[in-house]
Design an enzyme around this catalytic site. Structure first.
Site, PDB file in Angstrom:
ATOM      1  N   ASP A 187       0.817  -1.224   0.000  1.00  0.00           N
ATOM      2  CA  ASP A 187       0.000   0.000   0.000  1.00  0.00           C
ATOM      3  C   ASP A 187       0.852   1.277   0.000  1.00  0.00           C
ATOM      4  O   ASP A 187       0.755   2.108   0.898  1.00  0.00           O
ATOM      5  CB  ASP A 187      -0.953  -0.011   1.196  1.00  0.00           C
ATOM      6  CG  ASP A 187      -1.955  -1.150   1.119  1.00  0.00           C
ATOM      7  OD1 ASP A 187      -3.021  -0.950   0.540  1.00  0.00           O
ATOM      8  OD2 ASP A 187      -1.633  -2.257   1.622  1.00  0.00           O
ATOM      9  N   ASN A 215      -6.679  -3.209  -4.952  1.00  0.00           N
ATOM     10  CA  ASN A 215      -7.987  -2.749  -5.426  1.00  0.00           C
ATOM     11  C   ASN A 215      -7.903  -1.362  -6.055  1.00  0.00           C
ATOM     12  O   ASN A 215      -8.781  -0.966  -6.824  1.00  0.00           O
ATOM     13  CB  ASN A 215      -8.992  -2.737  -4.270  1.00  0.00           C
ATOM     14  CG  ASN A 215      -8.557  -1.834  -3.131  1.00  0.00           C
ATOM     15  OD1 ASN A 215      -7.463  -1.976  -2.597  1.00  0.00           O
ATOM     16  ND2 ASN A 215      -9.404  -0.896  -2.737  1.00  0.00           N
ATOM     17  N   HIS A 216      -6.848  -0.604  -5.768  1.00  0.00           N
ATOM     18  CA  HIS A 216      -6.690   0.719  -6.376  1.00  0.00           C
ATOM     19  C   HIS A 216      -6.083   0.631  -7.774  1.00  0.00           C
ATOM     20  O   HIS A 216      -6.388   1.465  -8.625  1.00  0.00           O
ATOM     21  CB  HIS A 216      -5.805   1.608  -5.497  1.00  0.00           C
ATOM     22  CG  HIS A 216      -6.536   2.250  -4.362  1.00  0.00           C
ATOM     23  ND1 HIS A 216      -6.916   3.572  -4.349  1.00  0.00           N
ATOM     24  CD2 HIS A 216      -6.976   1.736  -3.189  1.00  0.00           C
ATOM     25  CE1 HIS A 216      -7.545   3.847  -3.223  1.00  0.00           C
ATOM     26  NE2 HIS A 216      -7.592   2.742  -2.495  1.00  0.00           N
TER      27      HIS A 216
END
Length: 629
Positions: free
Chosen positions: A20, A128-129
């Site tokens: 992330d 998911n981004h």
């Protein structure tokens, strides 16, 4: 003795672990715009200085699904600076790379490419981004993979069954089976686990001699009945799970008592929400693996912006604040200013020992004004801190906590009032908002053909992935299917009977969630194919205009980043160097994967199947004449 076991030798893997990173987050912010790029450079610098064997990323390398040119350029610059060089790679890959990297046109690990000079391989799943979208199901990681700077793995092409095939790595006598699964909608993956549709493949030979490392990017904490992945769903033969997506840093491996494997949650390397989980100090991990034993070394990130957070409950200070006092609002504002000043002092003390930390901190003061109090002007308050805080507009957050009462023998127990934040800590999803809207809407605006679930999925595609035709294509698809259903039922062309049959058909679809998911995916495929056709037409017309004007178009070129690379110079230099630590047999076997046609077959299996599309304004009643027997 334990630390001596992991001294640098030919049998010990050293892996830098991070998740992330969210490159490009707030890139246009004049204060925080470069935070993600600076921290990414720090992460790769740690990899270089510690001479790791490879870097493992757990998804969401990019914050946006379609990152800007600035963000992509900064990422390429960092990877080229820190991950290319002459230091030999000391491990070899034993698995079939044509399977591990089946999505790539170059299905082999980048350090074995003769045209590249890779010293630190980077392996990453998508989050998911930055997940694959569009007709070709490409993501930003595929651009990096095509450029030879990153190895994208863990991509699943099937929506019915997932077989996770590991990348098999060997260094000396230590063998690692690296499993990866890129982000999938949690509810769908939850259902697939329940239906035994997810399989983790194991090596046939000496399966107990492998250290099994699994990297995943899903909800770990429970956000709903099926909107997360329980740890007990994962196989118990795994040794360590690297869990991405959750931003709170819990990088120290924690053992799951039921499955007996360990879970490491590195968290994000940048603050993307002003929440308590983000206030925990950010770390990355240096994982040592020797045989079946491991050690995780925490490395604190020094370039992350300081984040101070505190809560105030006005009702807890009756001696200071009386809601009946006409000047209570001024008193509250003065009290908040004192708190903010204390938080700024704490941030400054924290930064004194670390000159690499950005100067302006992030400050968040959450004020619970329940009990008859009124909030003051946040905008006027923030003006006082524009030059001292990185987030002046978000310093103060007013909210009222909901109180959940527990009853005992019909009497209220005031000692058991549970405070719950009303606006923070709750994740609102587009699908939930759509469902909530139609559940509370008037009857005349209720859905009669579509389901709330299907509409929610389509709206999410429209909002998150910019699929402009998603909603229209879903409506068309459902219209066609309903018309076919009415024809097969030979329904009489009377409006009341048609409405009743449509209602029954809709209810049956709502019960069959798998079939409904398949319908939504088919509609999204049609939307992507339609967008691709439109893009070709626009490009053709633009070319004609360019021939006349001799100038370039002014459209955003972010969507047109090159997805393939040229062969460039010859391969003699790479072949002369050899495989850097690999024996000839292993290198030869991995090279054989280059002639495979698996990528072509994968691409062809995803081609769009033409279907007849009704006119835009066509309705159920337009099919009346064709329904009668």
């Amino acid at each position: 003795k334990f630390s001596n076991l992991f001294r640098d030798d030919e049998d010990t893997f050293k892996i830098l672990i991070a998740t992330d990173i969210h490159l490009g987050y707030l890139e246009k912010d004049p204060v925080r715009g470069s935070d993600t790029f600076v921290t990414f450079n720090e992460i790769l610098d740690h990899a270089q200085k510690n001479e790791v064997d490879f870097v493992l990323l757990g998804g969401d390398l990019f914050h946006d699904n379609k990152p800007s040119r600035k963000t992509v350029h900064a990422c390429l610059e960092s990877l080229r600076k820190y991950c290319m060089g002459d230091r030999p790679v000391q491990f070899e890959i034993l698995s079939d790379q044509a399977v591990n990297f089946h999505k790539s046109k170059f299905p082999w690990v980048n350090y074995q490419d003769g045209n590249l000079n890779i010293s630190i391989p980077v392996f990453s799943i998508h989050g998911n981004h930055d997940d694959p979208t569009g007709a070709d199901a490409l993501c930003a990681l595929d651009i990096l993979s095509c450029a030879g700077l990153l190895n994208h793995f863990g991509y699943s092409t099937s929506v019915e069954k997932i077989d996770i095939s590991p990348i098999l790595l060997r260094k000396g006598r230590t063998q690692i089976a690296l499993y990866g699964l890129g982000a999938i909608p949690d509810e769908r993956l939850y259902r697939m686990f329940v239906n035994k549709q997810v399989t983790m493949l194991r090596p046939k030979e000496d399966e107990d001699s492998w250290f099994n490392l699994f990297v995943i990017h899903q909800n770990r904490s429970k956000h709903g009945a099926t909107n997360y992945i329980p740890e007990q769903f994962l196989d118990d033969f795994i040794n360590l799970v690297v869990w991405g997506h959750e931003h709170e840093c819990k990088i120290a491996p924690c053992q799951n008592e039921q499955q007996r494997f360990y879970v490491s949650q590195p968290g994000s390397s940048v603050v993307t929400s002003l929440s308590p989980g983000e206030a925990v100090k950010k770390h990355i991990g240096l994982l040592h693996v020797k045989g079946k034993k491991m050690k995780m070394q925490k490395i604190a990130l020094e370039t992350v912006r300081t984040f101070q957070m505190e809560d105030i409950v006005l009702a807890d200070h009756p001696d200071l604040f009386n809601p009946d006092n006409p000047k209570v609002t001024q008193a509250i504002q003065a009290f908040c200013m004192e708190k903010v000043e204390l938080m700024l002092d704490n941030a400054e003390r924290e930064r004194l020992g670390n000159p690499r930390q950005p100067e302006k901190p992030l400050i968040r003061l959450r004020v619970d004004y329940a009990g008859g109090f009124e909030p003051f002007s946040v905008h006027r308050f923030s003006q006082k801190y524009i030059d001292r805080v990185a987030n002046p507009k978000d310093i103060i957050h007013f909210f009222r906590r909901r109180e959940q009462k527990e009853r005992n023998d019909n009497d209220l127990n005031f000692g058991k009032l549970v405070r719950r934040p009303a606006s923070e800590g709750t994740t609102l999803r587009v699908e939930d908002l759509v469902k909530q809207y139609f559940q509370t809407a008037e009857k005349k605006v209720q859905l009669s053909l579509l389901t709330e679930r299907g509409m929610g999925e389509a709206v999410q595609e429209f909002v998150d992935k910019e699929e402009k035709d998603a909603i229209e294509e879903l409506v068309k698809f459902q219209l066609e299917k309903t018309q076919r259903f009415l024809k097969e039922r030979r329904t009489e062309a009377e409006e009341e009977k048609i409405d009743e049959e449509v209602r029954k058909f809709r209810e049956s679809r709502k019960k069959n969630t798998e079939e409904e998911d398949e319908e939504v995916r088919e509609a999204m495929t049609r939307a992507r194919a339609l967008r691709s056709e439109d893009a070709v037409l626009v490009e053709a017309s633009s070319d004609e205009e360019l021939m006349d004007t001799g100038t370039r178009g002014t459209g955003d070129s972010d969507d047109a980043l090159p997805a393939t690379g040229r062969q460039g110079r010859g391969r003699a230099r790479g072949r002369a160097r050899g495989a850097r630590g690999q024996n000839a047999t292993a290198r030869g076997s991995s090279r054989r994967g280059r002639g495979s046609t698996s990528q072509e077959s994968t691409t062809s299996s995803r081609t769009y199947k033409p279907v007849s599309v009704p006119a835009k304004n066509m309705s159920i009643m337009d099919g009346r004449h064709s329904i009668s027997p």
